[in-house]
Write an enzyme that holds these catalytic residues in place. Structure first.
Site, PDB file in Angstrom:
ATOM      1  N   ASP A   5       0.802  -1.206   0.000  1.00  0.00           N
ATOM      2  CA  ASP A   5       0.000   0.000   0.000  1.00  0.00           C
ATOM      3  C   ASP A   5       0.844   1.269   0.000  1.00  0.00           C
ATOM      4  O   ASP A   5       0.325   2.357  -0.188  1.00  0.00           O
ATOM      5  CB  ASP A   5      -0.927   0.003   1.227  1.00  0.00           C
ATOM      6  CG  ASP A   5      -2.257   0.673   0.948  1.00  0.00           C
ATOM      7  OD1 ASP A   5      -2.679   0.706  -0.226  1.00  0.00           O
ATOM      8  OD2 ASP A   5      -2.884   1.163   1.905  1.00  0.00           O
ATOM      9  N   GLY A  68     -11.993   8.205   4.999  1.00  0.00           N
ATOM     10  CA  GLY A  68     -12.705   7.168   5.731  1.00  0.00           C
ATOM     11  C   GLY A  68     -12.292   7.235   7.188  1.00  0.00           C
ATOM     12  O   GLY A  68     -11.974   8.297   7.704  1.00  0.00           O
ATOM     13  N   ASP A 144     -17.054   7.969  14.210  1.00  0.00           N
ATOM     14  CA  ASP A 144     -17.765   7.796  12.943  1.00  0.00           C
ATOM     15  C   ASP A 144     -18.395   9.129  12.553  1.00  0.00           C
ATOM     16  O   ASP A 144     -19.189   9.693  13.316  1.00  0.00           O
ATOM     17  CB  ASP A 144     -18.837   6.724  13.100  1.00  0.00           C
ATOM     18  CG  ASP A 144     -19.491   6.336  11.785  1.00  0.00           C
ATOM     19  OD1 ASP A 144     -19.855   7.243  10.994  1.00  0.00           O
ATOM     20  OD2 ASP A 144     -19.655   5.128  11.531  1.00  0.00           O
ATOM     21  N   ARG A 146     -20.715   9.876  10.596  1.00  0.00           N
ATOM     22  CA  ARG A 146     -22.178   9.883  10.549  1.00  0.00           C
ATOM     23  C   ARG A 146     -22.756  10.219  11.928  1.00  0.00           C
ATOM     24  O   ARG A 146     -23.692  11.015  12.042  1.00  0.00           O
ATOM     25  CB  ARG A 146     -22.683   8.520  10.075  1.00  0.00           C
ATOM     26  CG  ARG A 146     -22.355   8.215   8.613  1.00  0.00           C
ATOM     27  CD  ARG A 146     -22.608   6.778   8.255  1.00  0.00           C
ATOM     28  NE  ARG A 146     -21.722   5.879   9.000  1.00  0.00           N
ATOM     29  CZ  ARG A 146     -21.637   4.569   8.790  1.00  0.00           C
ATOM     30  NH1 ARG A 146     -22.400   4.010   7.860  1.00  0.00           N
ATOM     31  NH2 ARG A 146     -20.817   3.820   9.499  1.00  0.00           N
ATOM     32  N   GLU A 195     -17.197   8.907  -0.620  1.00  0.00           N
ATOM     33  CA  GLU A 195     -18.234   8.426  -1.521  1.00  0.00           C
ATOM     34  C   GLU A 195     -19.645   8.693  -1.016  1.00  0.00           C
ATOM     35  O   GLU A 195     -20.575   8.899  -1.829  1.00  0.00           O
ATOM     36  CB  GLU A 195     -18.083   6.922  -1.741  1.00  0.00           C
ATOM     37  CG  GLU A 195     -16.816   6.500  -2.457  1.00  0.00           C
ATOM     38  CD  GLU A 195     -16.651   4.993  -2.455  1.00  0.00           C
ATOM     39  OE1 GLU A 195     -17.667   4.277  -2.616  1.00  0.00           O
ATOM     40  OE2 GLU A 195     -15.514   4.522  -2.270  1.00  0.00           O
ATOM     41  N   GLU A 245      -9.616  -0.918  -4.492  1.00  0.00           N
ATOM     42  CA  GLU A 245      -8.251  -1.428  -4.338  1.00  0.00           C
ATOM     43  C   GLU A 245      -8.112  -2.817  -4.945  1.00  0.00           C
ATOM     44  O   GLU A 245      -7.040  -3.196  -5.413  1.00  0.00           O
ATOM     45  CB  GLU A 245      -7.857  -1.475  -2.855  1.00  0.00           C
ATOM     46  CG  GLU A 245      -7.686  -0.111  -2.210  1.00  0.00           C
ATOM     47  CD  GLU A 245      -8.924   0.314  -1.435  1.00  0.00           C
ATOM     48  OE1 GLU A 245     -10.039  -0.061  -1.861  1.00  0.00           O
ATOM     49  OE2 GLU A 245      -8.766   1.027  -0.423  1.00  0.00           O
TER      50      GLU A 245
END
Length: 265
Positions: A5, A68, A144, A146, A195, A245
């Site tokens: 990565d 993320g 998170d 959200r 996204e 990925e």
């Protein structure tokens, strides 16, 4: 076969890869900025070139935003990474779910010398109790976005501050990535937040009009990867691209097999 990565960032220019530390330390320990999320950045930049198309696609200057629980940016010029936000570890760079991102190293030294915190406490704090989780300090302890956004909508001032700090750092580092390429042609959002959080995309784009970034509010609200959410006439294309990925790993594996004389189906 292994796909690392960090490999996409291995060719960073020396000015981008080098820390301003004593040369003896750098040579002794092999210190440098490694970068992470390379498979995602490589795929997103390549997919952006496909979506933009045209004769100039191969010279495209793209900032890819992998957002993320862990988040990083990459400056990709003509398919080559020239700068990124994560460094020797994934702690450097943006505000993340539980990671602090950039912090004055002097502050961490002060916490140990004068604040009475142990090395283990500081290490655990900046890795697992900082970022959105630390800023919002929700009863659940969650980082998170959200949950943080829901709390901000209920009027929680700490949750609102967490979102504002996240957006402030994100905008500043997008601009820094664009500076590394002497401009910007496309801005890409990918990853769970990139996204699926139109508010996060709008917050990031707000204040970047000097770079030519402008979003169409309706397109942004209804975005489903892979799509263009740019405002009509915007100088910079803003894209939402699914993180794949797996496709990048398959592509790299196929290239190695072909190089070794195999002909995969």
């Amino acid at each position: 076969m292994a796909c690392f990565d960090t490999a996409f960032h291995a060719g960073l220019p020396p000015a981008a890869a080098t820390y301003a530390l004593p040369l003896s330390w750098t040579r002794r320990f092999g210190l440098r900025r490694f970068g992470f999320h390379g498979l995602s950045h490589a795929y997103a930049a390549g997919r952006a070139a496909q979506l933009v198309g045209g004769d100039d696609a191969g010279r495209l200057r793209v900032v890819t935003c992998h957002l993320g629980a862990g988040s990083s940016l990459a400056a990709v010029k003509g398919g080559t990474c020239v700068d990124t936000t994560m460094g020797f570890t994934p702690l450097e760079g943006l505000v993340m779910a539980t990671r602090s991102g950039n912090v004055d190293p002097g502050l961490l030294i002060w916490l140990q010398q004068h604040g009475g915190l142990s090395l283990a406490e500081v290490s655990e704090g900046v890795e697992f109790r900082a970022g959105l989780a630390g800023l919002a300090s929700l009863p659940s302890g969650s980082g998170d976005m959200r949950e943080v956004r829901l709390a901000a909508g209920r009027g929680d001032p700490q949750a609102r501050l967490a979102l504002d700090v996240h957006a402030h750092r994100l905008r500043g580092q997008i601009a820094a990535m664009a500076a590394a390429m002497d401009g910007l042609d496309a801005l890409v959002f990918t990853g769970g937040i990139g996204e699926h959080q139109p508010e996060a995309r709008a917050e990031a784009a707000d204040g970047l009009s000097f770079l030519g970034v402008a979003l169409d509010a309706d397109r942004n609200a209804a975005a489903r990867p892979d799509c263009d959410v740019s405002a009509p006439g915007a100088a910079v294309r803003t894209l939402v691209i699914a993180a794949r990925e797996d496709i990048e790993i398959a592509r790299q594996s196929r290239a190695v097999l072909a190089q070794e004389g195999f002909a995969p189906a």
